[in-house]
Design a protein around this motif. Structure first.
Motif, PDB file in Angstrom:
ATOM      1  N   HIS A   1       0.882  -1.186   0.000  1.00 36.51           N
ATOM      2  CA  HIS A   1       0.000   0.000   0.000  1.00 36.51           C
ATOM      3  C   HIS A   1       0.911   1.224   0.000  1.00 36.51           C
ATOM      4  CE1 HIS A   1      -2.829   3.021   1.097  1.00 36.51           C
ATOM      5  NE2 HIS A   1      -2.537   3.036   2.383  1.00 36.51           N
ATOM      6  N   ARG A   2       1.132   1.797  -1.159  1.00 36.03           N
ATOM      7  CA  ARG A   2       2.221   2.752  -1.334  1.00 36.03           C
ATOM      8  C   ARG A   2       2.029   4.074  -0.601  1.00 36.03           C
ATOM      9  NH1 ARG A   2       4.068   2.424  -6.356  1.00 36.03           N
ATOM     10  NH2 ARG A   2       5.093   4.444  -6.299  1.00 36.03           N
ATOM     11  N   GLU A   3       0.797   4.446  -0.285  1.00 38.01           N
ATOM     12  CA  GLU A   3       0.581   5.746   0.362  1.00 38.01           C
ATOM     13  C   GLU A   3       0.793   5.737   1.880  1.00 38.01           C
ATOM     14  OE1 GLU A   3      -1.629   5.671  -3.466  1.00 38.01           O
ATOM     15  OE2 GLU A   3      -1.648   4.353  -1.712  1.00 38.01           O
ATOM     16  N   SER A   4       0.819   4.564   2.506  1.00 37.12           N
ATOM     17  CA  SER A   4       0.953   4.442   3.973  1.00 37.12           C
ATOM     18  C   SER A   4      -0.111   5.245   4.712  1.00 37.12           C
ATOM     19  CB  SER A   4       2.350   4.892   4.438  1.00 37.12           C
ATOM     20  OG  SER A   4       3.357   4.090   3.888  1.00 37.12           O
ATOM     21  N   ILE A   5      -1.342   5.156   4.239  1.00 38.00           N
ATOM     22  CA  ILE A   5      -2.477   5.835   4.885  1.00 38.00           C
ATOM     23  C   ILE A   5      -3.248   4.845   5.756  1.00 38.00           C
ATOM     24  CG2 ILE A   5      -4.686   7.002   4.495  1.00 38.00           C
ATOM     25  CD1 ILE A   5      -2.193   8.742   3.911  1.00 38.00           C
ATOM     26  N   ILE A   6      -3.541   3.658   5.197  1.00 41.09           N
ATOM     27  CA  ILE A   6      -4.108   2.571   6.011  1.00 41.09           C
ATOM     28  C   ILE A   6      -2.929   1.857   6.665  1.00 41.09           C
ATOM     29  CG2 ILE A   6      -5.374   0.390   5.997  1.00 41.09           C
ATOM     30  CD1 ILE A   6      -6.946   1.425   3.617  1.00 41.09           C
ATOM     31  N   HIS A   7      -2.849   1.908   7.976  1.00 41.58           N
ATOM     32  CA  HIS A   7      -1.662   1.410   8.668  1.00 41.58           C
ATOM     33  C   HIS A   7      -1.716  -0.091   8.938  1.00 41.58           C
ATOM     34  CE1 HIS A   7      -0.290   5.419   8.693  1.00 41.58           C
ATOM     35  NE2 HIS A   7      -1.245   5.845   9.475  1.00 41.58           N
ATOM     36  N   SER A   8      -2.895  -0.653   8.967  1.00 41.90           N
ATOM     37  CA  SER A   8      -3.135  -2.102   8.988  1.00 41.90           C
ATOM     38  C   SER A   8      -4.617  -2.342   9.204  1.00 41.90           C
ATOM     39  CB  SER A   8      -2.297  -2.831  10.050  1.00 41.90           C
ATOM     40  OG  SER A   8      -0.976  -3.037   9.569  1.00 41.90           O
ATOM     41  N   MET A   9      -5.025  -3.608   9.032  1.00 40.34           N
ATOM     42  CA  MET A   9      -6.448  -3.954   9.102  1.00 40.34           C
ATOM     43  C   MET A   9      -6.648  -5.285   9.827  1.00 40.34           C
ATOM     44  SD  MET A   9      -7.424  -3.078   5.128  1.00 40.34           S
ATOM     45  CE  MET A   9      -5.828  -3.347   4.358  1.00 40.34           C
ATOM     46  N   VAL A  10      -7.858  -5.465  10.333  1.00 37.59           N
ATOM     47  CA  VAL A  10      -8.247  -6.738  10.935  1.00 37.59           C
ATOM     48  C   VAL A  10      -9.556  -7.178  10.306  1.00 37.59           C
ATOM     49  CG1 VAL A  10      -8.855  -7.964  13.058  1.00 37.59           C
ATOM     50  CG2 VAL A  10      -7.119  -6.152  13.124  1.00 37.59           C
ATOM     51  N   GLU A  11      -9.548  -8.397   9.765  1.00 37.64           N
ATOM     52  CA  GLU A  11     -10.761  -8.953   9.167  1.00 37.64           C
ATOM     53  C   GLU A  11     -11.396  -9.927  10.153  1.00 37.64           C
ATOM     54  OE1 GLU A  11     -12.257 -11.700   5.396  1.00 37.64           O
ATOM     55  OE2 GLU A  11     -10.232 -10.849   5.365  1.00 37.64           O
TER      56      GLU A  11
ATOM     57  N   ALA B   1     -10.145  13.282   0.430  1.00 39.95           N
ATOM     58  CA  ALA B   1     -10.524  13.919  -0.835  1.00 39.95           C
ATOM     59  C   ALA B   1      -9.290  14.473  -1.541  1.00 39.95           C
ATOM     60  CB  ALA B   1     -11.541  15.027  -0.582  1.00 39.95           C
ATOM     61  N   GLN B   2      -8.386  15.013  -0.746  1.00 44.49           N
ATOM     62  CA  GLN B   2      -7.153  15.570  -1.303  1.00 44.49           C
ATOM     63  C   GLN B   2      -6.245  14.461  -1.841  1.00 44.49           C
ATOM     64  OE1 GLN B   2      -4.338  17.570   1.461  1.00 44.49           O
ATOM     65  NE2 GLN B   2      -4.711  19.408   0.232  1.00 44.49           N
ATOM     66  N   ILE B   3      -6.184  13.339  -1.115  1.00 43.73           N
ATOM     67  CA  ILE B   3      -5.368  12.205  -1.560  1.00 43.73           C
ATOM     68  C   ILE B   3      -5.955  11.578  -2.820  1.00 43.73           C
ATOM     69  CG2 ILE B   3      -4.620   9.861  -0.918  1.00 43.73           C
ATOM     70  CD1 ILE B   3      -4.501  10.984   1.994  1.00 43.73           C
ATOM     71  N   GLY B   4      -7.261  11.464  -2.861  1.00 46.06           N
ATOM     72  CA  GLY B   4      -7.959  11.024  -4.075  1.00 46.06           C
ATOM     73  C   GLY B   4      -8.004   9.529  -4.273  1.00 46.06           C
ATOM     74  N   GLN B   5      -6.833   8.865  -4.300  1.00 40.45           N
ATOM     75  CA  GLN B   5      -6.773   7.431  -4.546  1.00 40.45           C
ATOM     76  C   GLN B   5      -5.808   6.735  -3.584  1.00 40.45           C
ATOM     77  OE1 GLN B   5      -5.587   7.325  -8.731  1.00 40.45           O
ATOM     78  NE2 GLN B   5      -7.619   6.598  -9.283  1.00 40.45           N
ATOM     79  N   LEU B   6      -6.159   5.508  -3.242  1.00 38.53           N
ATOM     80  CA  LEU B   6      -5.257   4.651  -2.477  1.00 38.53           C
ATOM     81  C   LEU B   6      -4.964   3.421  -3.327  1.00 38.53           C
ATOM     82  CD1 LEU B   6      -6.922   4.810   1.077  1.00 38.53           C
ATOM     83  CD2 LEU B   6      -4.948   6.114   0.258  1.00 38.53           C
ATOM     84  N   HIS B   7      -3.717   2.951  -3.299  1.00 36.91           N
ATOM     85  CA  HIS B   7      -3.313   1.842  -4.154  1.00 36.91           C
ATOM     86  C   HIS B   7      -2.885   0.629  -3.332  1.00 36.91           C
ATOM     87  CE1 HIS B   7      -2.846   5.485  -6.625  1.00 36.91           C
ATOM     88  NE2 HIS B   7      -3.160   4.702  -7.638  1.00 36.91           N
ATOM     89  N   PHE B   8      -3.223  -0.551  -3.841  1.00 39.21           N
ATOM     90  CA  PHE B   8      -2.891  -1.795  -3.155  1.00 39.21           C
ATOM     91  C   PHE B   8      -2.379  -2.813  -4.165  1.00 39.21           C
ATOM     92  CE2 PHE B   8      -6.382   0.358  -1.047  1.00 39.21           C
ATOM     93  CZ  PHE B   8      -5.901   0.484   0.241  1.00 39.21           C
ATOM     94  N   LYS B   9      -1.464  -3.669  -3.699  1.00 42.49           N
ATOM     95  CA  LYS B   9      -0.876  -4.665  -4.584  1.00 42.49           C
ATOM     96  C   LYS B   9      -0.453  -5.872  -3.765  1.00 42.49           C
ATOM     97  CE  LYS B   9       2.797  -4.981  -8.101  1.00 42.49           C
ATOM     98  NZ  LYS B   9       3.969  -4.256  -8.678  1.00 42.49           N
ATOM     99  N   GLU B  10      -0.616  -7.054  -4.351  1.00 40.50           N
ATOM    100  CA  GLU B  10      -0.197  -8.284  -3.683  1.00 40.50           C
ATOM    101  C   GLU B  10       1.333  -8.337  -3.598  1.00 40.50           C
ATOM    102  OE1 GLU B  10      -1.159 -13.074  -4.066  1.00 40.50           O
ATOM    103  OE2 GLU B  10      -2.158 -11.618  -5.371  1.00 40.50           O
ATOM    104  N   VAL B  11       1.844  -8.929  -2.537  1.00 41.36           N
ATOM    105  CA  VAL B  11       3.296  -9.048  -2.348  1.00 41.36           C
ATOM    106  C   VAL B  11       3.849 -10.186  -3.200  1.00 41.36           C
ATOM    107  CG1 VAL B  11       5.116  -9.651  -0.710  1.00 41.36           C
ATOM    108  CG2 VAL B  11       3.324  -8.073  -0.032  1.00 41.36           C
ATOM    109  N   ASP B  12       4.950  -9.920  -3.880  1.00 39.98           N
ATOM    110  CA  ASP B  12       5.663 -10.934  -4.646  1.00 39.98           C
ATOM    111  C   ASP B  12       6.829 -11.434  -3.781  1.00 39.98           C
ATOM    112  OD1 ASP B  12       7.224 -12.438  -6.339  1.00 39.98           O
ATOM    113  OD2 ASP B  12       7.300 -10.949  -7.955  1.00 39.98           O
ATOM    114  N   PHE B  13       6.714 -12.661  -3.276  1.00 33.54           N
ATOM    115  CA  PHE B  13       7.737 -13.188  -2.365  1.00 33.54           C
ATOM    116  C   PHE B  13       9.062 -13.480  -3.076  1.00 33.54           C
ATOM    117  CE2 PHE B  13       3.969 -13.994   0.242  1.00 33.54           C
ATOM    118  CZ  PHE B  13       4.419 -13.571   1.481  1.00 33.54           C
ATOM    119  N   ASP B  14       9.029 -13.672  -4.392  1.00 29.02           N
ATOM    120  CA  ASP B  14      10.272 -13.848  -5.135  1.00 29.02           C
ATOM    121  C   ASP B  14      11.021 -12.517  -5.238  1.00 29.02           C
ATOM    122  OD1 ASP B  14       9.917 -16.578  -5.616  1.00 29.02           O
ATOM    123  OD2 ASP B  14       8.641 -16.185  -7.357  1.00 29.02           O
ATOM    124  N   ARG B  15      10.282 -11.430  -5.339  1.00 23.16           N
ATOM    125  CA  ARG B  15      10.895 -10.096  -5.401  1.00 23.16           C
ATOM    126  C   ARG B  15      11.414  -9.680  -4.022  1.00 23.16           C
ATOM    127  NH1 ARG B  15      12.644  -6.106  -4.138  1.00 23.16           N
ATOM    128  NH2 ARG B  15      12.423  -3.982  -4.924  1.00 23.16           N
TER     129      ARG B  15
END
Length: 381
Positions: free
Chosen positions: A237-247, A287-301
């Motif tokens: 999560h490149r913006e570091s706005i959501i610091h973590s979550m619990v499902e 509203a100012q940030i506009g978008q938050l981005h998320f991506k799955e972790v690549d363990f090989d990378r």
């Protein structure tokens, strides 16, 4: 008025803790702190917060400050850390030292029933079983200071822990998040220290670039929240706005959001269960940030993250070996004695050759830590 002992006062987390204490003189009193060799910063803390006890890394630094502040008690070295942690007047210990050096002092404070605000990953990674069992035995609360674990802790408040499905730790991806593994060949220390979101110390910033930082946090989450590794996920999560979550079992996801500011989790750990105004805090404007981005972790990378999951699932002294190898390798990289990609190689070589011991005692942990560092040092020609 909460009375505070602070380990690692002049480091990144310690200095931001100092900022929080300065902002709330009616809520917190600093009674003791430890520092490394930074006399200038230590002098400022003494002048502004007037602690009773100060421990420096060396006897020379302690003597220098003792001449300036005759009314303050000074000590130094490993025993000084324990003295600060166990100061009879303090009720809260903030462990903000780097590396496994804070382990013995933290255990000593736990045995006095003090609340532990823990920012030191390595203490929980190498000796989580000792820390949590002692904390339970002596009824010493353990409060997380890491932004991710603070977020998880806050997202669990008031909830039935038995209904948790999984913990989702977010990760910025660090300074090289947009590079492929091939592009990591030849990256410099200066490049690695350029974190896109957070202001942190050198070691943690390098750990963030390798993603070992997140690996240590996965292990921490397992220890702190008694969560199986299969139920702890990492999400880029490149913006570091959501610091973590619990499902939770009903598919609800509770998250903690905010601008990237380490003073927020530091202050929350100190003020818990209350909240206090944050001095000069930047409010979140979605509203100012506009978008938050998320991506799955690549363990090989991000191989270091995979190594941390592997060590965590094994448990025992391999956790100490992995952590010590990482600390030693990062130090060698900062000294430009090895390349960035060789950090992971050092860790993997140590893990592959390690003879694991389950449920080690403190003496065994400290021995494995010391021997591992010597082995990593011997790898450099």
């Amino acid at each position: 008025m909460k009375k505070i002992s602070l380990l690692g006062a002049t480091g990144s987390i310690g200095w931001q803790t100092f900022d929080v204490l300065l902002a709330h003189p009616n809520a917190f009193q600093l009674v003791a702190f430890s520092a490394g060799k930074n006399i200038e910063k230590s002098r400022e803390i003494i002048q502004k917060l007037q602690p009773e006890l100060v421990s420096m890394q060396t006897e020379e630094a302690a003597k220098t400050l003792q001449e300036e502040f005759p009314h303050v008690s000074f000590t130094y070295g490993e025993k000084g850390l324990v003295e600060v942690a166990t100061h009879p007047d303090s009720t809260v210990l903030v462990n903000a030292v780097l590396g496994s050096v804070g382990l013995e002092s933290t255990l000593a404070a736990i045995r006095m029933g003090k609340t532990i605000a823990i920012a030191n990953k390595e203490t929980l990674v190498t000796a989580g079983h000792l820390v949590m069992s002692e904390a339970q035995k002596y009824n010493a609360p353990i409060l997380p200071v890491d932004s991710e674990h603070s977020a998880v802790f806050q997202s669990m408040n008031g909830e039935n822990k038995k209904r948790i499905e999984r913990i989702i730790l977010t990760a910025s991806g660090g300074s090289f998040r947009d590079k492929t593994r091939d592009e990591l060949v030849g990256v410099t220390v200066k490049d690695a220290l350029n974190h896109p979101n957070w202001s942190m110390g050198a070691k943690i910033t390098i750990d963030s670039a390798t993603m070992m930082n997140k690996g240590l946090e996965v292990i921490e989450a397992h220890v702190l929240f008694n969560m199986p590794y299969d139920n702890i996920d990492v999400l880029l999560h490149r913006e570091s706005i959501i610091h973590s979550m619990v499902e939770y079992e009903d598919t609800s996801v509770i998250a903690q959001l905010g601008t990237p500011d380490m003073r927020v989790p530091i202050q929350y750990a100190l003020s818990y269960p209350d909240r206090l105004p944050l001095s000069n805090g930047q409010r979140l404007n979605l509203a100012q940030i506009g978008q938050l981005h998320f991506k799955e972790v690549d363990f090989d990378r991000f191989r270091a993250l995979k190594l941390a999951y592997d060590a965590g699932r094994m448990g025992g002294t391999i956790l100490t070996a992995m952590n010590a190898a990482n600390e030693a390798a990062v130090e060698l990289f900062l000294q430009e004695k090895i390349t960035f990609l060789e950090i992971e190689e050092c860790i993997e070589r140590i893990m592959n050759s390690h003879n694991n011991i389950a449920l080690p005692d403190l003496e065994t942990i400290l021995h494995v830590d010391s021997e591992t560092r010597k082995t990593v040092a011997s790898m450099v020609k």
